[in-house]
Design an enzyme around this catalytic site. Structure first.
Site, mmCIF file in Angstrom:
data_model
loop_
_atom_site.group_PDB
_atom_site.id
_atom_site.type_symbol
_atom_site.label_atom_id
_atom_site.label_comp_id
_atom_site.label_asym_id
_atom_site.label_seq_id
_atom_site.Cartn_x
_atom_site.Cartn_y
_atom_site.Cartn_z
ATOM 1 N N HIS A 180 83.461 94.762 90.235
ATOM 2 C CA HIS A 180 84.114 95.958 89.693
ATOM 3 C C HIS A 180 83.148 97.128 89.893
ATOM 4 O O HIS A 180 81.938 96.928 89.873
ATOM 5 C CB HIS A 180 84.365 95.706 88.199
ATOM 6 C CG HIS A 180 85.222 96.711 87.509
ATOM 7 N ND1 HIS A 180 84.759 97.941 87.115
ATOM 8 C CD2 HIS A 180 86.524 96.651 87.126
ATOM 9 C CE1 HIS A 180 85.740 98.596 86.507
ATOM 10 N NE2 HIS A 180 86.821 97.840 86.502
ATOM 11 N N ASP A 212 79.256 89.730 84.192
ATOM 12 C CA ASP A 212 80.368 90.597 83.792
ATOM 13 C C ASP A 212 81.518 89.677 83.379
ATOM 14 O O ASP A 212 82.191 89.090 84.223
ATOM 15 C CB ASP A 212 80.755 91.491 84.982
ATOM 16 C CG ASP A 212 82.020 92.296 84.713
ATOM 17 O OD1 ASP A 212 82.644 92.103 83.640
ATOM 18 O OD2 ASP A 212 82.393 93.102 85.585
ATOM 19 N N GLN A 244 86.850 89.621 82.298
ATOM 20 C CA GLN A 244 88.097 88.882 82.524
ATOM 21 C C GLN A 244 87.984 87.413 82.123
ATOM 22 O O GLN A 244 88.907 86.632 82.383
ATOM 23 C CB GLN A 244 88.522 88.978 84.004
ATOM 24 C CG GLN A 244 88.794 90.386 84.490
ATOM 25 C CD GLN A 244 90.014 91.036 83.849
ATOM 26 O OE1 GLN A 244 90.844 90.378 83.220
ATOM 27 N NE2 GLN A 244 90.124 92.345 84.001
ATOM 28 N N LYS A 259 90.287 94.457 76.253
ATOM 29 C CA LYS A 259 90.952 93.431 77.074
ATOM 30 C C LYS A 259 91.121 92.124 76.315
ATOM 31 O O LYS A 259 91.617 91.141 76.843
ATOM 32 C CB LYS A 259 90.158 93.206 78.369
ATOM 33 C CG LYS A 259 90.225 94.404 79.295
ATOM 34 C CD LYS A 259 89.462 94.214 80.575
ATOM 35 C CE LYS A 259 89.552 95.495 81.406
ATOM 36 N NZ LYS A 259 88.726 95.440 82.618
ATOM 37 N N CYS A 294 89.604 99.269 90.779
ATOM 38 C CA CYS A 294 88.147 99.452 90.644
ATOM 39 C C CYS A 294 87.361 98.434 91.450
ATOM 40 O O CYS A 294 86.229 98.087 91.087
ATOM 41 C CB CYS A 294 87.705 99.433 89.177
ATOM 42 S SG CYS A 294 88.417 100.734 88.178
HETATM 43 C C1 LIG Z 1 87.812 96.068 83.095
HETATM 44 C C2 LIG Z 1 86.644 95.543 83.829
HETATM 45 C C3 LIG Z 1 85.410 96.191 83.797
HETATM 46 C C4 LIG Z 1 85.191 97.503 83.090
HETATM 47 O O1 LIG Z 1 85.613 97.482 81.783
HETATM 48 P P1 LIG Z 1 85.590 98.859 80.935
HETATM 49 O O2 LIG Z 1 86.289 98.490 79.684
HETATM 50 O O3 LIG Z 1 86.348 99.864 81.757
HETATM 51 O O4 LIG Z 1 84.189 99.225 80.755
HETATM 52 C C5 LIG Z 1 84.356 95.626 84.457
HETATM 53 N N1 LIG Z 1 84.506 94.468 85.113
HETATM 54 C C6 LIG Z 1 85.674 93.817 85.184
HETATM 55 C C7 LIG Z 1 85.762 92.528 85.924
HETATM 56 C C8 LIG Z 1 86.782 94.340 84.550
HETATM 57 O O5 LIG Z 1 87.947 93.696 84.629
#
Ligand SMILES: *Cc1c(COP(=O)(O)O)cnc(C)c1O
Length: 420
Positions: A128, A205, A208, A231, A374
């Protein structure tokens, strides 16, 4: 004798999400954009209201009852997050606005002060933008070099390539757990193990994965992990950084101000202990408290159950998408049981524009995303400028997938007829 059909998870909890029960363009809403942000259950909405109606006050300044109540609830969420991801210590959880801010915190606090010219950062091509841009900025400032793990022919993370990139120059490996575009579930345990062998730190990260599957940071062994509350059924404006205690202790503050200090003099100050050292200024108090309610809600259902139900959805979604001619999905195919990938599908239909698709589907009440999600470098690598993406959560149903597929068929037929 009559047999009652067993209720699915979504049928059981659907009424907790009143937003889903509405019509868009006079069609029943199908919300398939949970990878962008999830909907919020009543328990979260009422927690937010409970705080603002009942004990809105600033935290950690407990001169009065309301402030004490706010602080207890606010700090209570920290315990819940720690338990939810199985951190060993509540002080390993730092509140941030979102995952993006959490990555920037590590980049500026650790990266900027640790990395030297020639040091190497390993990312992947499926990251991302939040896990690309902060490191590009830090690399420019420090002279560190960024390398990217590529994809296998099935569009998964190429672990063999990763091993060839690793060396004693590697100081950081920062990778996504579950890709928001490919839907692949990366073997982060093995990545951590390999990276630690050369002395590199690892950031995961988990945007998800935390909302969708059970997670144990101690078993994974990562040094940092980031996620966003919005999320995982919580409001926007609250997220968190997990970091190993000794690492967080060694890291300097990211932002300066109130809350993060112990004593302040006109020309210098001493810092507060963990985790407050990283939490300058008045935080998102109500949002943090509501995140606690979201974690309670998810825990009550059970992450194992959520994950298993989403596998059912995945199997159905991919079986149905496979019936549509000229439609290409990205990332690995699931097993017939829906295992091996996340419950989302980024796709393109030959000759059609993804944003036209999503615009027309919106008129059918179907909310999906289109664009680069993104992950622009990944799309460039896949040879497309963007894709459409249907992303599901445990409140979605098989019937919604069927209706989505019908709407998709009709939309494609419509575009084809205008092209003829
Ligand atoms: C949504 C997302 C982000 C960023 O999340 P924010 O809430 O916009 O900071 C980073 N990595 C992944 C894989 C995402 O799905």
């Amino acid at each position: 004798m009559t047999f009652l059909k067993e209720q699915t998870l979504a049928e059981e909890i659907r009424a907790d999400f009143p937003l889903l029960d509405q019509r868009i363009h006079d069609k029943a809403l199908i919300y398939f954009d949970s990878a962008a942000t999830s909907q919020k259950p009543l328990a979260v909405l009422s927690k937010l209201e409970e705080y603002y109606r009942g004990y809105n006050a600033n935290v950690h300044r407990g001169a009065h009852t309301l402030s004490t109540l706010a602080t207890e609830n606010y700090e209570g969420t920290r315990d819940k997050i720690a338990q939810f991801i199985k951190a060993g210590d509540r002080n390993e959880i730092v509140y941030t606005r979102n995952a993006t801010e959490a990555i920037n915190l590590v980049a500026y606090s650790w990266g900027l002060n640790t990395l030297k010219a020639g040091d190497e950062i390993i990312l992947s091509v499926m990251e991302h933008h939040s896990n690309l841009v902060p490191w590009q900025i830090i690399a420019q400032k420090t002279g560190a070099v960024i390398k990217h793990i590529g994809l296998t022919p099935t569009q998964e993370l190429d672990l063999d390539h990763f091993k060839t990139l690793l060396s004693e120059r590697t100081k950081l490996v920062s990778v996504v757990h579950v890709s928001n575009t490919l839907g692949c579930i990366n073997p982060i345990g093995e990545i951590v193990q390999q990276a630690h062998q050369v002395g590199a730190k690892v950031l995961i990260d988990a945007c998800q994965s935390v909302p969708h599957l059970p997670l144990d940071v101690q078993a994974i062994g990562c040094d940092w992990l980031v996620a966003s509350g919005h999320k995982m059924c919580a409001p926007t404006g609250i997220g968190f950084l997990y970091g190993k205690l000794e690492l967080l202790e060694a890291m300097p503050p990211f932002l300066g101000g109130g809350e993060m200090i112990q004593d302040v003099f006109l020309d210098h100050c001493t810092y507060a202990g963990l985790p407050h050292k990283f939490e300058a200024g008045t935080p998102a108090i109500g949002e943090a408290i509501a995140l606690g309610a979201a974690i309670d809600y998810l825990t009550q259902i059970g992450m194992e159950r959520i994950h298993a139900y989403e596998e059912d959805l995945t199997a159905h979604l991919f079986a149905k998408l496979a019936e549509i001619p000229d439609l290409q999905t990205y990332g690995p195919q699931p097993t017939p049981e829906g295992k091996g990938r996340a419950s989302l599908a980024a796709f393109n239909v030959a000759g059609l524009n993804a944003s036209d698709l999503s615009t027309l589907l919106d008129h059918e009440g179907v909310a999906i995303r289109s664009g680069h999600h993104c992950t622009q470098p990944l799309h460039r690598l896949l040879g497309v400028t963007g894709s459409a993406r249907a992303s599901l959560y445990f409140y979605n149903t098989h019937a919604e997938i069927d209706r989505f597929i019908v709407a998709l068929h009709e939309t494609i037929d419509f575009f084809r007829s205008t092209l003829d």
